[in-house]
Design a protein around this motif. Sequence first.
Motif, PDB file in Angstrom:
ATOM      1  N   PHE A  59      13.071  10.149   2.911  1.00 29.08           N
ATOM      2  CA  PHE A  59      12.152  11.216   3.090  1.00 29.08           C
ATOM      3  C   PHE A  59      12.109  12.204   2.053  1.00 29.08           C
ATOM      4  CE2 PHE A  59      13.170   9.730   7.743  1.00 29.08           C
ATOM      5  CZ  PHE A  59      12.356   8.861   7.585  1.00 29.08           C
ATOM      6  N   LYS A  60      12.950  12.726   1.349  1.00 28.12           N
ATOM      7  CA  LYS A  60      12.935  13.908   0.335  1.00 28.12           C
ATOM      8  C   LYS A  60      12.287  13.206  -0.846  1.00 28.12           C
ATOM      9  CE  LYS A  60      17.409  16.321   1.743  1.00 28.12           C
ATOM     10  NZ  LYS A  60      18.719  16.610   1.393  1.00 28.12           N
ATOM     11  N   LEU A  61      12.363  12.051  -1.161  1.00 26.94           N
ATOM     12  CA  LEU A  61      11.825  11.459  -2.287  1.00 26.94           C
ATOM     13  C   LEU A  61      10.297  11.575  -2.018  1.00 26.94           C
ATOM     14  CD1 LEU A  61      11.604   9.765  -4.817  1.00 26.94           C
ATOM     15  CD2 LEU A  61      11.898   7.573  -3.580  1.00 26.94           C
ATOM     16  N   ASN A  62       9.803  10.856  -0.700  1.00 27.03           N
ATOM     17  CA  ASN A  62       8.191  11.379  -0.299  1.00 27.03           C
ATOM     18  C   ASN A  62       7.782  12.675  -0.398  1.00 27.03           C
ATOM     19  OD1 ASN A  62       7.280   8.404   0.493  1.00 27.03           O
ATOM     20  ND2 ASN A  62       9.203   8.213   0.839  1.00 27.03           N
ATOM     21  N   LEU A  63       8.643  13.514  -0.091  1.00 26.93           N
ATOM     22  CA  LEU A  63       8.378  15.086  -0.059  1.00 26.93           C
ATOM     23  C   LEU A  63       8.047  15.470  -1.458  1.00 26.93           C
ATOM     24  CD1 LEU A  63       7.816  17.740   1.269  1.00 26.93           C
ATOM     25  CD2 LEU A  63      10.402  17.743   1.251  1.00 26.93           C
ATOM     26  N   ILE A  96      -3.008  16.761   1.159  1.00 23.72           N
ATOM     27  CA  ILE A  96      -1.710  16.590   1.033  1.00 23.72           C
ATOM     28  C   ILE A  96      -0.903  17.845   1.021  1.00 23.72           C
ATOM     29  CG2 ILE A  96       0.064  16.035  -0.832  1.00 23.72           C
ATOM     30  CD1 ILE A  96      -1.884  14.243  -2.382  1.00 23.72           C
ATOM     31  N   SER A  97      -1.411  19.206   0.651  1.00 17.56           N
ATOM     32  CA  SER A  97      -0.874  20.197   1.155  1.00 17.56           C
ATOM     33  C   SER A  97      -0.676  20.599   2.444  1.00 17.56           C
ATOM     34  CB  SER A  97      -1.831  21.270   0.079  1.00 17.56           C
ATOM     35  OG  SER A  97      -1.926  21.106  -1.070  1.00 17.56           O
ATOM     36  N   ARG A 131      12.613   3.759   7.242  1.00 14.05           N
ATOM     37  CA  ARG A 131      12.071   4.658   6.675  1.00 14.05           C
ATOM     38  C   ARG A 131      11.001   4.481   6.044  1.00 14.05           C
ATOM     39  NH1 ARG A 131      17.661   5.606   6.713  1.00 14.05           N
ATOM     40  NH2 ARG A 131      18.348   7.785   6.992  1.00 14.05           N
ATOM     41  N   VAL A 132      10.825   3.327   5.381  1.00 12.76           N
ATOM     42  CA  VAL A 132       9.342   2.877   4.588  1.00 12.76           C
ATOM     43  C   VAL A 132       8.373   2.750   5.542  1.00 12.76           C
ATOM     44  CG1 VAL A 132       8.465   0.875   3.310  1.00 12.76           C
ATOM     45  CG2 VAL A 132      10.713   1.459   3.007  1.00 12.76           C
ATOM     46  N   ILE A 133       8.647   2.120   6.785  1.00 10.04           N
ATOM     47  CA  ILE A 133       7.562   2.121   8.094  1.00 10.04           C
ATOM     48  C   ILE A 133       6.947   3.682   8.265  1.00 10.04           C
ATOM     49  CG2 ILE A 133       6.804   1.639  10.215  1.00 10.04           C
ATOM     50  CD1 ILE A 133       8.779  -0.957   9.781  1.00 10.04           C
ATOM     51  N   CYS A 134       8.229   4.480   8.465  1.00  8.85           N
ATOM     52  CA  CYS A 134       7.439   5.792   8.852  1.00  8.85           C
ATOM     53  C   CYS A 134       6.710   6.580   7.688  1.00  8.85           C
ATOM     54  CB  CYS A 134       8.944   6.552   9.166  1.00  8.85           C
ATOM     55  SG  CYS A 134       9.725   6.119  10.772  1.00  8.85           S
ATOM     56  N   CYS A 135       7.217   6.023   6.717  1.00  6.03           N
ATOM     57  CA  CYS A 135       6.477   7.009   5.358  1.00  6.03           C
ATOM     58  C   CYS A 135       5.230   6.491   5.102  1.00  6.03           C
ATOM     59  CB  CYS A 135       7.337   6.654   4.034  1.00  6.03           C
ATOM     60  SG  CYS A 135       8.993   7.799   4.045  1.00  6.03           S
ATOM     61  N   ILE A 140      -0.777   7.288   5.342  1.00  5.51           N
ATOM     62  CA  ILE A 140      -2.038   6.925   6.179  1.00  5.51           C
ATOM     63  C   ILE A 140      -2.592   8.338   6.817  1.00  5.51           C
ATOM     64  CG2 ILE A 140      -3.217   5.524   7.893  1.00  5.51           C
ATOM     65  CD1 ILE A 140      -1.086   3.441   7.110  1.00  5.51           C
ATOM     66  N   ILE A 141      -1.606   8.881   7.496  1.00  5.81           N
ATOM     67  CA  ILE A 141      -2.304  10.130   8.247  1.00  5.81           C
ATOM     68  C   ILE A 141      -2.592  11.108   7.218  1.00  5.81           C
ATOM     69  CG2 ILE A 141      -1.241  12.172   9.649  1.00  5.81           C
ATOM     70  CD1 ILE A 141       0.264  10.034  11.140  1.00  5.81           C
ATOM     71  N   THR A 142      -1.772  11.402   6.033  1.00  2.00           N
ATOM     72  CA  THR A 142      -2.192  12.168   5.024  1.00  2.00           C
ATOM     73  C   THR A 142      -3.294  11.740   4.335  1.00  2.00           C
ATOM     74  OG1 THR A 142       0.452  12.673   4.648  1.00  2.00           O
ATOM     75  CG2 THR A 142      -1.448  13.142   2.889  1.00  2.00           C
ATOM     76  N   LEU A 143      -3.451  10.627   4.256  1.00  5.89           N
ATOM     77  CA  LEU A 143      -4.983  10.286   3.652  1.00  5.89           C
ATOM     78  C   LEU A 143      -6.115  10.458   4.419  1.00  5.89           C
ATOM     79  CD1 LEU A 143      -6.456   8.677   1.246  1.00  5.89           C
ATOM     80  CD2 LEU A 143      -6.099   6.443   2.825  1.00  5.89           C
ATOM     81  N   CYS A 144      -6.102  10.364   5.607  1.00  4.71           N
ATOM     82  CA  CYS A 144      -6.830  10.823   6.843  1.00  4.71           C
ATOM     83  C   CYS A 144      -7.155  12.403   6.697  1.00  4.71           C
ATOM     84  CB  CYS A 144      -6.673  10.427   8.142  1.00  4.71           C
ATOM     85  SG  CYS A 144      -6.442   8.640   8.541  1.00  4.71           S
ATOM     86  N   SER A 145      -6.187  13.170   6.305  1.00  3.07           N
ATOM     87  CA  SER A 145      -6.310  14.435   6.154  1.00  3.07           C
ATOM     88  C   SER A 145      -7.050  14.819   5.164  1.00  3.07           C
ATOM     89  CB  SER A 145      -4.950  15.150   6.283  1.00  3.07           C
ATOM     90  OG  SER A 145      -5.178  16.540   6.025  1.00  3.07           O
ATOM     91  N   CYS A 146      -6.651  13.995   3.981  1.00  2.00           N
ATOM     92  CA  CYS A 146      -7.661  14.319   2.884  1.00  2.00           C
ATOM     93  C   CYS A 146      -8.955  14.230   2.959  1.00  2.00           C
ATOM     94  CB  CYS A 146      -7.138  13.585   1.611  1.00  2.00           C
ATOM     95  SG  CYS A 146      -5.194  13.763   0.990  1.00  2.00           S
ATOM     96  N   ILE A 147      -9.219  13.123   3.703  1.00  2.46           N
ATOM     97  CA  ILE A 147     -10.747  12.850   3.783  1.00  2.46           C
ATOM     98  C   ILE A 147     -11.448  14.036   4.587  1.00  2.46           C
ATOM     99  CG2 ILE A 147     -12.498  11.220   4.865  1.00  2.46           C
ATOM    100  CD1 ILE A 147     -10.273   8.822   4.217  1.00  2.46           C
ATOM    101  N   LEU A 148     -10.748  14.339   5.803  1.00  2.00           N
ATOM    102  CA  LEU A 148     -11.230  15.135   6.651  1.00  2.00           C
ATOM    103  C   LEU A 148     -11.501  16.854   5.771  1.00  2.00           C
ATOM    104  CD1 LEU A 148      -9.384  14.565   9.849  1.00  2.00           C
ATOM    105  CD2 LEU A 148     -11.861  14.345   9.614  1.00  2.00           C
TER     106      LEU A 148
END
Length: 277
Positions: A59-63, A96-97, A131-135, A140-148
């Motif tokens: 999770f820290k890696l993805n962060l 992303i932010s 952890r891969v599934i959660c990330c 995907i949620i972050t991508l949706c947020s980027c579009i919005l």
Amino acid sequence: MNNSTVNFTTESSTTYSFESLDIFEMYACSFNFLLGLPTHSYVIWLIITTGSGVASVFFKLNLSVCEIGICVTSLIFILCFWFPSLTTLMWFLMGISITGRPLFQCLICVERYLAVVHPVTFLKYKPLRYRVICCTVAWIITLCSCILSMFLLPNTIEQTLFFTTQFLLFLSIQLFCLVAVLRALKQSGPGERGREREEENHIKRRAFNVILISTVNIFFIYAPYTITGLFNIVTKQNFRVLWCICTFCFLMAGFVQPVLYLYHAEKLTCLCYSKVM
């Protein structure tokens, strides 16, 4: 991030003038890009090359990847002064932010919460594939947020609601984890004595500190934007100074997690020396 031509409350303009507040924001974004990019890249390199495996810090890696995206957003923000066509890309990356960073911070807190309060469940879902599934879901949620973000952020009311909703959601999750771990810290398991109790309390205390710092960090990121946005809605005025303060808080909050990781990895020589002394 906010300037006289590209901000959270006004539409873009093709006329660019550099004022003192614009220069301040450009310096802040430049600092974030020039210092943040190598710092987060170094953290990623340490995580990948460490002998303890990636699963425990996935999770820290993805962060850290999110934080690199924020550093790139800072660069594009500066370039928008000269190249207005990049404004749409900047709004897209703002997702992303807004969502990516706090979402992965929440995943870290939930992981700590499970490790302390529900250790059996934690061990069950400890393998890397979970952890891969959660990330994957988080991205995907972050991508949706980027579009919005491209459509919602230029509007003051929608932007404020977007920030406030996520702020309350992420803060509630982290406060729940914080309180649960604090209660577990005050309770001792049956049959625990001496060194075993000290070791378990140390693990609980470390988990509590991680969640506490992450919660304060979330508040530091979102609260200024939420308060300023609501203030602008009520007063019908746009105060540039407040938005500059929000930008500064937002950018500085990104250095909390990498500094903590480097500190625990004993890569910060001065702090590690003081810790030993």
